[in-house]
Design an enzyme around this catalytic site. Structure first.
Site: not given
Ligand code: DGL
Length: 294
Positions: A26-27, A58, A89-91, A174, A208-210
């Site tokens: 992940d980012s 990201y 990470c979706n992005t 974060e 988004c995994t966050h």
């Molecule tokens: N966890 C990332 C996702 O699933 C996004 C976090 C980021 O913007 O870096 O998209």
């Protein structure tokens, strides 16, 4: 000999060079919400996690930049012996996965596999919605890629997809400010902007995994009859299915049940925040990924 965390959360020592683990990327911290579900579902394998915290988030970055960063990290996993990497990470899945699968893997090593989190979600999500109006909450990058609209259409052409970018959520998460009154404004704002697009949305995906980390806050501002889905379990089920269908990959994976964590930024910061996402304490090591050659 290196320090690792075993399935019981205790530290022990093992020789990492003999492992061929599953890589989870992940980012930053978000992928830990997916890894938590994967190791619960598939506890026997060895795992290494990499958070590219030094270059996160990201979400607002261009396709070119997300692709370049993700490819460097994928090469880092390959150099550590991972036969299989999950972009949790979706992005990165939206902006880099396809190019890596189609252009880079055949050149770097056609035997390796890189999987994402979008496909495992889109192939089942239509089953959760009665109204067939589904809402997607995601980073600006994931929304602008249109990946969810395109992929859901393939599996569930009768479903209408409504998207909302939530650019303030990852920074709030974060910085551990997501559970404050200050965060309420942006939580309500994005949920209302999504629901304004259709009064019959009955299922919202946290794409988004966050975001699962602030599930309770999102629940608080979402009407009770709307289902809120996180991806962790869906991705874990899909990975279990993938491994059962691909014995040629599965048999390459070592079965030590170890979990190693790496970050491209400060290990002190990573360890302090990561436990919140992972549900167990973590001791990470620092790595540089920018000089990966393959
Ligand atoms: N966890 C990332 C996702 O699933 C996004 C976090 C980021 O913007 O870096 O998209």
């Amino acid at each position: 000999m290196k320090e690792a965390i075993g399935p019981n959360g205790l530290f022990y020592f093992c020789n990492m060079s003999s492992l061929t683990p599953i890589g989870i990327f992940d980012s930053g911290y978000g992928g830990l919400t997916v890894m938590r579900e994967i190791v619960t579902r598939l506890p026997r394998y060895d795992y290494i996690y990499l958070g590219d915290n030094a270059r996160a988030p990201y979400g607002p970055r261009s396709f070119e930049t997300v692709y370049r960063y993700t490819l460097q990290c994928v090469k880092w996993f390959f150099a550590r012996g991972c036969p299989l990497v999950v972009l949790a990470c979706n992005t990165a899945s939206a902006k880099a996965l396809r190019t890596i699968q189609q252009n880079d893997l055949p050149r770097i090593d056609p035997q390796k596999r890189v999987l994402g989190v979008i496909r495992p979600t889109t192939e089942v999500i239509g089953n959760y919605s009665g109204s067939k109006h589904i809402g997607i909450l995601a980073t600006a990058g994931t929304v602008s890629s249109n990946s969810y609209v395109i992929e859901i259409e393939k599996f569930f052409p009768e479903v209408q997809v409504f998207q909302q970018a939530c650019p303030m959520w990852v920074p709030l998460i974060e910085n551990e400010e997501y559970d404050t009154h200050g965060a309420d404004f942006f939580v309500k704002k994005y949920i209302n902007e999504l629901l304004d697009q259709s009064p019959t949305i009955d299922t919202i995906l946290l794409a988004c995994t966050h975001y699962p980390i602030m599930h309770d806050k999102i629940r608080e501002f979402t009407p009770a009859d709307i289902r809120i889905l996180s991806q962790g379990e869906l991705v874990a089920d899909s990975l279990a299915d993938y491994l059962s269908r691909h014995p040629e990959i599965e048999k390459k994976l070592t079965l030590g049940g170890s979990h190693h964590f790496f970050t491209t930024d400060s290990t002190m910061d990573f360890d302090a925040h990561a436990a919140n996402f992972y549900g167990a304490s973590i001791r990470s090591r620092h790595v540089d990924v920018e000089d990966q050659k393959l």
